[in-house]
Design an enzyme around this catalytic site. Structure first.
Site, PDB file in Angstrom:
ATOM      1  N   ARG A  65       0.536  10.262   0.369  1.00  0.00           N
ATOM      2  CA  ARG A  65       0.889  11.275   1.367  1.00  0.00           C
ATOM      3  C   ARG A  65       2.188  11.959   1.033  1.00  0.00           C
ATOM      4  NH1 ARG A  65       0.081   7.811   6.866  1.00  0.00           N
ATOM      5  NH2 ARG A  65      -1.749   6.740   6.089  1.00  0.00           N
ATOM      6  N   LYS A  92     -10.959  -1.625   6.332  1.00  0.00           N
ATOM      7  CA  LYS A  92      -9.797  -1.299   7.156  1.00  0.00           C
ATOM      8  C   LYS A  92     -10.327  -0.729   8.475  1.00  0.00           C
ATOM      9  CE  LYS A  92      -6.228   2.343   7.159  1.00  0.00           C
ATOM     10  NZ  LYS A  92      -5.064   2.832   6.401  1.00  0.00           N
ATOM     11  N   GLU A 147       0.861  -1.197   0.000  1.00  0.00           N
ATOM     12  CA  GLU A 147       0.000   0.000   0.000  1.00  0.00           C
ATOM     13  C   GLU A 147       0.891   1.238   0.000  1.00  0.00           C
ATOM     14  OE1 GLU A 147      -2.818   0.311   3.292  1.00  0.00           O
ATOM     15  OE2 GLU A 147      -2.848   2.491   3.047  1.00  0.00           O
ATOM     16  N   THR A 157      -4.542   5.918   1.594  1.00  0.00           N
ATOM     17  CA  THR A 157      -4.913   7.289   1.968  1.00  0.00           C
ATOM     18  C   THR A 157      -5.742   7.952   0.875  1.00  0.00           C
ATOM     19  OG1 THR A 157      -2.700   7.350   2.995  1.00  0.00           O
ATOM     20  CG2 THR A 157      -4.063   9.287   3.265  1.00  0.00           C
TER      21      THR A 157
END
Ligand code: 3PG
Length: 215
Positions: A44, A128, A40, A68
């Site tokens: 960011r 998640k 993943e 994200t």
């Protein structure tokens, strides 16, 4: 591949922030060498989309996803870059619709029973749990399993080598997420053998948790 199959790939989903695009390939290779293949890459950092693209093309065996994700625009950009799955800390109606239309496995974030139910109603049965430790961790997951046994989680946030096995032993957990496989200082120092060792250790956690659980 659906989201449940994605979670079955590795016991640990590394949550990666790529700061240095020149190290992205070696970082991914180090994780894959240790047996961790689903990666993943979080959106960011400025390098995130380039890293998704580079790793997808240059690292055989890596299954690269984007993390994200906060909106449909980011999901589209990640897929365009080569992401094969998506992860979000939460869920919005716009993101849910875009994720469904995209057809790629998508893990929305949920932190409460209501959020988990809302995401499941949108078609996302694999989620998640975020931020896992802060919202109740193992105790919360045990409590959710009673009324919501069909929802499976990838808990993330505050999970590391010392507590991951407790999560992995739960019947509603398929894998855990965390940044501990790629510590900033280790990545900055290009200590790839350390990353590979952390990945190997993470795979072992999954095996020992399975042996202890009755799932
Ligand atoms: C995430 O984005 O999933 C979390 O920031 C990762 O949490 P951790 O750094 O506590 O593993």
């Amino acid at each position: 591949m659906n989201a449940l199959e994605l979670l079955a790939h590795s016991p640990v989903m590394p949550v990666i922030v790529v700061h240095d695009i020149d190290s992205a390939i070696e970082l991914a290779q180090a994780l894959v060498a240790g047996g961790i293949c689903s990666l993943e890459i979080t959106l960011r950092s400025d390098a995130a989309l380039s890293a998704i693209s580079l790793i997808s093309q240059a690292v055989p065996g890596a299954l690269v996803g984007a993390g994200t994700l906060r909106n449909a625009r980011q999901l589209d950009a990640a897929i365009e870059a080569g992401a094969r799955f998506g992860v979000s800390p939460g869920l919005t109606p716009e993101l849910a619709q875009a994720a469904r239309q995209s057809g790629i496995p998508f893990l929305p974030g949920a932190a409460t029973a209501s959020e988990a139910m809302a995401a499941a109603d949108q078609g996302f049965i694999a989620q998640k749990l975020f931020p896992a430790e802060a919202v109740g961790g193992v105790a919360l997951l045990k409590s959710l399993y009673g009324p919501l046994p069909d929802i499976v989680f990838c808990p993330t946030g505050g999970i590391h080598a010392d507590n991951a096995a407790q999560y992995l032993a739960l019947p509603n957990v398929r894998c855990v997420g965390g940044s501990w496989l790629t510590p900033n200082t280790v990545v900055a120092a290009k200590q790839w053998s350390t990353i590979t060792a952390l990945a190997r250790q993470a795979c072992t956690l999954g095996i020992s948790a399975l042996a202890r659980s009755d799932k």
